[in-house]
Design a protein around this motif. Structure first.
Motif, PDB file in Angstrom:
ATOM      1  N   ARG A 123      -1.443  -4.778  -5.237  1.00 15.32           N
ATOM      2  CA  ARG A 123      -1.004  -3.622  -6.024  1.00 15.32           C
ATOM      3  C   ARG A 123      -1.984  -3.265  -7.145  1.00 15.32           C
ATOM      4  O   ARG A 123      -2.310  -2.083  -7.345  1.00 15.32           O
ATOM      5  CB  ARG A 123       0.378  -3.910  -6.628  1.00 15.32           C
ATOM      6  CG  ARG A 123       0.937  -2.754  -7.430  1.00 15.32           C
ATOM      7  CD  ARG A 123       2.269  -3.119  -8.073  1.00 15.32           C
ATOM      8  NE  ARG A 123       2.765  -2.003  -8.857  1.00 15.32           N
ATOM      9  CZ  ARG A 123       3.487  -1.005  -8.360  1.00 15.32           C
ATOM     10  NH1 ARG A 123       3.800  -0.995  -7.083  1.00 15.32           N
ATOM     11  NH2 ARG A 123       3.898  -0.018  -9.136  1.00 15.32           N
ATOM     12  N   GLY A 163      -6.783   3.809  -7.146  1.00 10.33           N
ATOM     13  CA  GLY A 163      -6.106   5.080  -6.862  1.00 10.33           C
ATOM     14  C   GLY A 163      -5.905   5.907  -8.113  1.00 10.33           C
ATOM     15  O   GLY A 163      -6.091   7.144  -8.116  1.00 10.33           O
ATOM     16  N   CYS A 209       0.840  -1.210   0.000  1.00 12.08           N
ATOM     17  CA  CYS A 209       0.000   0.000   0.000  1.00 12.08           C
ATOM     18  C   CYS A 209       0.874   1.259   0.000  1.00 12.08           C
ATOM     19  O   CYS A 209       0.578   2.235  -0.699  1.00 12.08           O
ATOM     20  CB  CYS A 209      -0.920   0.013   1.219  1.00 12.08           C
ATOM     21  SG  CYS A 209      -2.250  -1.204   1.156  1.00 12.08           S
ATOM     22  N   LEU A 246      -5.360  -1.555  -5.992  1.00 15.38           N
ATOM     23  CA  LEU A 246      -5.055  -0.272  -5.357  1.00 15.38           C
ATOM     24  C   LEU A 246      -4.585   0.744  -6.380  1.00 15.38           C
ATOM     25  O   LEU A 246      -4.996   1.915  -6.359  1.00 15.38           O
ATOM     26  CB  LEU A 246      -3.980  -0.461  -4.282  1.00 15.38           C
ATOM     27  CG  LEU A 246      -4.432  -1.096  -2.966  1.00 15.38           C
ATOM     28  CD1 LEU A 246      -3.245  -1.254  -2.020  1.00 15.38           C
ATOM     29  CD2 LEU A 246      -5.521  -0.266  -2.290  1.00 15.38           C
ATOM     30  N   THR A 247      -3.714   0.297  -7.293  1.00 20.99           N
ATOM     31  CA  THR A 247      -3.218   1.199  -8.329  1.00 20.99           C
ATOM     32  C   THR A 247      -4.349   1.627  -9.257  1.00 20.99           C
ATOM     33  O   THR A 247      -4.461   2.811  -9.633  1.00 20.99           O
ATOM     34  CB  THR A 247      -2.093   0.524  -9.142  1.00 20.99           C
ATOM     35  OG1 THR A 247      -1.035   0.140  -8.255  1.00 20.99           O
ATOM     36  CG2 THR A 247      -1.542   1.461 -10.199  1.00 20.99           C
TER      37      THR A 247
END
Length: 576
Positions: A137, A144, A24, A140-141
């Protein structure tokens, strides 16, 4: 696969928690970079503010270093957690396999169990490692990146509402189609292991019959089947790549087209369009990660199902809640029937006999008449299909398996020795045996002389499966290994067939003196191995043809008489 996570224990759990946390942090640093770059262009460069450019540049370097450290830590924690998971699953599988009876082992097959312990667990490890890194990852990527891109330009971010659903639907469709193919791939690996195992164990037969080419054809066929199935499974998954690439390229074109128009009319700064493209690349990179994850997930799911199949298999031979202790080791069979599975024919039918403790029972009959199946029922290597087997008047199903087998010593027809030394092999029978116990067992098994003739004596090396020993030497060591236990019930399943007549006679005499307080059952092909027994059971096609002493059976049983004449000659009938 979730069921197998219970094998994450101790420090592995901590690593499994720390891996996504550090990931994170790495993602946060990666998401920060395009925004900082945008500010450098739109503020620092646009206004000619060098101090602002340097300040933002230092922030980017610090973020990159933090991301590097966090990413490295995540990789370390993920590797430890996945390796520990594999270790735990292998250990659990091995322990589970040890609890299964011969019936379940026959169903699961040795080659398949080896594949599950090795290749399938490796697939699970790879999935765990990827899950703790990419599976954290990627979403979240992507999420985000979408948030940051939306903050930059909500209007331009609407392009993702079209692109992402198409990719997600494609991924779900491919997973559904590929899972059965990966299951089939693992089964084809089982087949290769079976062929390889037979070829290696049977190499002497293959060379003796000069059938190397035939075995080569068998292996090539199994290998071709695996190759074709692997290609089919990979082709199905690789369809994702052109779909994802096409959508990504079209999305980039759309962003540049619409974004360029927005820059021209003054709705968007040039720095933000660059940051937006960076976020787009990050999002699309996440999609690529998801594709990799799904490829690994499909195969790991198939492997996890195969592993769980072993864990879900219940042994057919288990202790009752309340067991009974036995002090007497008389043996009694009451109308015992046995077949290896529900689809096979009876191997034994209506077996009834009694043997008192201290008696020696000989068992003889033609090949395939059920002699080995007969004695395998006593230590519950298999359970009788019908009827009862009693020891000391107690049904063996009411005796704990540990107590039953601790008091039974069985020398199997196939003499299996383990890699190590002669001493370590003998101590399989009794780990606490002292030098006197080892010597006396070796002497009684007629193994002492050849052991002493070796340079290392008891420390002489024994190769895997005893490949550096002759058949007779392996038999004598196997007998010594069982004698060292001093069992109350001693079973020899045609385990002196490789010995010459003189050595066999000495062996019988030693066992008779040593085991006079035990119940002894001896299966033999040679009549000389059973003729001195207190009772001789003559087997014929899974049934007891007759029971009696040597002289009695010569007079009244045709099967026994024909065996005696074929082995000892017609003169054996003259002394009756």
């Amino acid at each position: 696969m979730i069921k197998l996570l219970k094998y994450l224990k101790g420090s592995a759990i901590i690593c499994a928690i720390l891996a996504p946390i550090t990931m994170c942090l790495e993602v946060a640093m990666d998401l920060l970079q395009p925004t900082l770059l945008s500010s450098i262009i739109d503020v620092g460069v646009a206004n000619g503010d060098l101090n602002y450019v340097l300040s933002a540049g230092i922030k980017m370097v610090i973020a990159a270093i933090i991301g590097l450290v966090a990413g490295s830590a995540c990789s370390f924690f993920a590797a430890v957690a996945s390796m520990k998971l594999g270790e735990g699953v292998r250990e659990g599988l091995f322990e589970k396999i040890q609890t299964l009876s011969f019936l379940e082992l026959d169903k699961l097959k040795t080659s398949s169990l080896i594949t599950r312990l090795t290749n399938d667990v490796t697939q699970l490890q790879m999935m765990m490692n990827m899950a703790l890194r990419m599976m954290v990852r990627a979403p979240l990527t992507a999420i985000g990146g979408l948030i940051m891109a939306t903050i930059l330009s909500p209007k331009l971010a609407s392009i993702f509402l079209i692109a992402l659903p198409i990719i997600l639907v494609s991924i779900m469709f491919i997973i559904k189609k590929s899972l059965p193919l990966f299951t089939s791939v693992q089964e084809k690996i089982d087949n290769i292991n079976t062929v390889m195992r037979e070829s290696i164990l049977g190499v002497k037969v293959i060379k003796a019959f000069a059938i190397e080419s035939t075995q080569g054809e068998r292996f090539n066929e199994a290998n071709d089947n695996l190759t074709n199935e692997s290609i089919a499974s990979q082709n199905m998954n690789l369809i994702l790549w052109p779909i994802a690439t096409l959508i990504m390229n079209l999305t980039v074109v759309a962003v540049l087209w619409f974004g360029g128009n927005m820059v021209n009319v003054g709705d968007l700064e040039i720095g933000k369009i660059m940051a937006f493209i960076n976020y787009l690349l990050q999002i699309m990179g996440s999609v690529v990660m998801v594709i990799n994850i799904m490829l690994t997930f499909s195969r790991a799911k198939a492997s996890a199902n195969r592993i769980n199949d072993v864990f879900k298999t219940e042994t057919s031979i288990k202790d009752k809640e309340e067991t009974v202790e036995v002090n007497n080791f008389d043996i009694e069979f009451k109308e015992v029937y046995f077949r290896y599975n529900e689809h096979s024919e009876n191997v034994l039918e209506g077996i009834s006999f009694k043997a008192k403790q201290g008696e020696t029972i000989g068992i003889i009959g033609s090949t395939g008449c059920g002699k080995s199946s007969f004695v395998n029922l006593i230590p519950r290597l298999y359970d009788a299909t019908e009827g009862e087997i009693l020891i000391g008047g107690v049904n063996i199903k009411d005796i704990s398996i540990r107590q039953l087998r601790e008091n039974i010593g069985i020398v199997l027809q196939e003499n299996i020795l383990f890699g190590g030394t002669i001493e370590s092999n003998l101590k399989f029978g009794n780990a606490n045996a002292n030098e006197e116990d080892i010597n006396s067992s070796a002497i009684d098994a007629q193994a002492y002389e050849f052991i002493m003739s070796k340079d290392g004596k008891y420390q002489s090396e024994v190769e895997q499966r005893g490949k550096n020993l002759s058949g007779g030497q392996k038999q004598r060591l196997s007998i010594a290994r069982t004698l060292i236990r001093n069992p109350k019930i001693f079973i020899m399943d045609d385990s002196s067939s490789a010995l010459d007549m003189a050595t066999e006679a000495k062996l019988q005499n030693s066992i008779k003196n040593r085991m006079k307080e035990s119940t002894v059952l001896v299966i033999a092909q040679r009549i000389s191995g059973v003729m001195d027994a207190d009772k001789i059971i003559v087997m014929d096609d899974g049934k007891i043809s007759d029971i009696g002493k040597h002289d009695e059976l010569l007079k009244r049983n045709e099967i026994y008489r024909s065996i005696a004449v074929s082995q000892l000659g017609e003169e054996v009938l003259k002394v009756v």
